[in-house]
Design an enzyme around this catalytic site. Structure first.
Site, PDB file in Angstrom:
ATOM      1  N   GLY A  39       0.856  -1.187   0.000  1.00  0.00           N
ATOM      2  CA  GLY A  39       0.000   0.000   0.000  1.00  0.00           C
ATOM      3  C   GLY A  39       0.885   1.228   0.000  1.00  0.00           C
ATOM      4  N   GLY A  41       0.575   4.157   1.322  1.00  0.00           N
ATOM      5  CA  GLY A  41       0.749   4.742   2.647  1.00  0.00           C
ATOM      6  C   GLY A  41       1.705   3.930   3.495  1.00  0.00           C
ATOM      7  N   ASN A  43       3.989   1.708   2.552  1.00  0.00           N
ATOM      8  CA  ASN A  43       5.347   1.737   2.016  1.00  0.00           C
ATOM      9  C   ASN A  43       6.064   3.043   2.365  1.00  0.00           C
ATOM     10  OD1 ASN A  43       4.857  -0.750   0.812  1.00  0.00           O
ATOM     11  ND2 ASN A  43       4.350   0.134  -1.170  1.00  0.00           N
ATOM     12  N   GLU A 140      -4.692   6.996  -2.635  1.00  0.00           N
ATOM     13  CA  GLU A 140      -5.356   5.696  -2.591  1.00  0.00           C
ATOM     14  C   GLU A 140      -6.475   5.671  -1.550  1.00  0.00           C
ATOM     15  OE1 GLU A 140      -2.212   2.418  -4.307  1.00  0.00           O
ATOM     16  OE2 GLU A 140      -2.263   2.719  -2.138  1.00  0.00           O
ATOM     17  N   ASN A 184       5.440  11.148 -10.535  1.00  0.00           N
ATOM     18  CA  ASN A 184       6.328  10.597 -11.541  1.00  0.00           C
ATOM     19  C   ASN A 184       5.998  11.245 -12.878  1.00  0.00           C
ATOM     20  OD1 ASN A 184       4.114   9.241 -12.714  1.00  0.00           O
ATOM     21  ND2 ASN A 184       4.589   7.302 -11.686  1.00  0.00           N
ATOM     22  N   THR A 220       9.871  12.517 -10.421  1.00  0.00           N
ATOM     23  CA  THR A 220      10.814  11.425 -10.619  1.00  0.00           C
ATOM     24  C   THR A 220      10.681  10.921 -12.052  1.00  0.00           C
ATOM     25  OG1 THR A 220       9.209   9.787  -9.818  1.00  0.00           O
ATOM     26  CG2 THR A 220      10.700  10.754  -8.198  1.00  0.00           C
ATOM     27  N   GLY A 222      12.597   8.123 -13.565  1.00  0.00           N
ATOM     28  CA  GLY A 222      13.310   6.875 -13.807  1.00  0.00           C
ATOM     29  C   GLY A 222      14.796   7.079 -14.022  1.00  0.00           C
ATOM     30  N   ASP A 252       7.402   5.034  -3.726  1.00  0.00           N
ATOM     31  CA  ASP A 252       7.060   5.182  -2.311  1.00  0.00           C
ATOM     32  C   ASP A 252       8.319   5.324  -1.459  1.00  0.00           C
ATOM     33  OD1 ASP A 252       4.375   4.903  -2.961  1.00  0.00           O
ATOM     34  OD2 ASP A 252       4.398   2.734  -2.663  1.00  0.00           O
ATOM     35  N   ALA A 283      16.183   0.257  -3.886  1.00  0.00           N
ATOM     36  CA  ALA A 283      14.925  -0.486  -3.781  1.00  0.00           C
ATOM     37  C   ALA A 283      14.641  -1.313  -5.035  1.00  0.00           C
ATOM     38  CB  ALA A 283      13.771   0.477  -3.508  1.00  0.00           C
TER      39      ALA A 283
END
Length: 303
Positions: A39, A41, A43, A140, A184, A220, A222, A252, A283
């Site tokens: 989720g 939040g 994460n 979300e 993003n 962001t 990539g 996240d 990550a």
């Protein structure tokens, strides 16, 4: 250090390894399937905690095993879960995430108990927010909850960070009480379009959006890294070159590290970008979402 308050979603992720992401009408045979806490939040809260911040979570889960697992996962990272409510009659939120060999993914989210998060929960969960704290939000949960949490944070002198993900269908008053907007490249283009701005040139659009809204905007991109605009100035943080295994949760991780960094050194946007970019690069070299989030010591070794 100030406290990071995260108001948002908790989902149990079902991650499925696939040889290729399915197209419309196509059946693809999965190679592996695992359930892991997630989720947006959840994460982001874990990322902020692993970055060294004190974190308090405001959210909802169902009266089921998934809810118990998610609450236990947050507690394991030292996150204050007193305001994670169990919503009667609602299943815990879930997400189905196919991941291809390049680490790319697509995500289907079923909100479940996240849809039960309400304005009263915001009032209770943010009762202790004060000047210097950070309030982190995503999309979300009900937009009315997001707007209320932002307003409470702004009124009490906190810095409000909104991750506009998933991309909103409309703007309305969504950004009225936001200090830092994180998106993003796809979300940037959507928001820019809603505001009548061109969205194909990422740095130019980031700067234009920041000027239009009068806030800090971070995008962001990539392998291009991240752009940030504030006060008419544009910053660029190059990406770290890594071999991606799974991009789930990278955004996240970025948001959580930005929040923790700004809680530690308010206004130091360059340091926040550097830490968040390094953390999200680490990550993506690991499978999963919440379990892939690196600890501060790992990130410091990269920096």
């Amino acid at each position: 250090m100030s406290t990071v308050y995260v108001v948002g979603s908790l989902n149990m992720d079902q991650r499925i390894q696939v040889p290729v992401l399915p197209r419309a009408g196509e059946t693809v045979l999965g190679l592996d399937a695992v359930f892991t806490p997630g989720g947006k939040g959840g994460n982001q809260a874990v990322a902020a905690a692993r970055a060294g911040a004190g974190v308090s979570f405001v959210g909802a889960v169902g009266p089921d095993g998934h809810g118990d697992t998610l609450r236990a996962a947050l507690l394991a990272d030292g996150i204050d879960c007193r305001n994670v409510r169990t919503a009667p009659g609602k299943p815990t939120g879930t997400a189905i995430i196919p991941v291809d060999p390049r680490g790319e993914n697509s995500i289907i989210v079923c909100p479940g108990a996240n849809s039960a998060l309400n304005l009263a929960d915001v009032g209770t969960g943010l009762a202790a927010v004060g000047a210097g704290d950070i309030v982190v939000l995503q999309l979300e949960v009900d937009p009315a909850v997001v707007c209320r949490a932002a307003k409470v944070g702004r009124e009490r002198g906190a810095t409000v960070i909104l991750n506009a993900a998933p991309a909103p269908a409309s703007v309305d008053s969504l950004f009225d009480d936001v200090d830092v907007l994180v998106l993003n490249e796809h979300e940037l283009k959507t928001v820019a379009g809603l505001l009548g701005l061109p969205g194909d040139d990422h740095p130019a659009c980031t700067l234009a959006l920041a000027c239009r809204l009068g806030i800090t905007v971070i995008c962001t991109v990539g392998p291009e890294g991240a752009y940030a605009a504030a006060g008419g100035e544009l910053l660029h943080q190059p990406a770290h070159k890594v071999d991606a295994v799974d991009t789930t949760g990278a955004g996240d991780t970025f948001v959580g590290y930005v929040a923790s960094s700004l809680a530690r050194t308010p206004g130091d946007l360059a340091s926040a970008l550097a830490a968040a970019t390094a953390a999200s690069a680490l990550a993506v070299t690991r499978p999963g979402a919440m379990e892939s989030i690196p600890w501060q010591t790992d990130v410091l070794s990269v920096l």
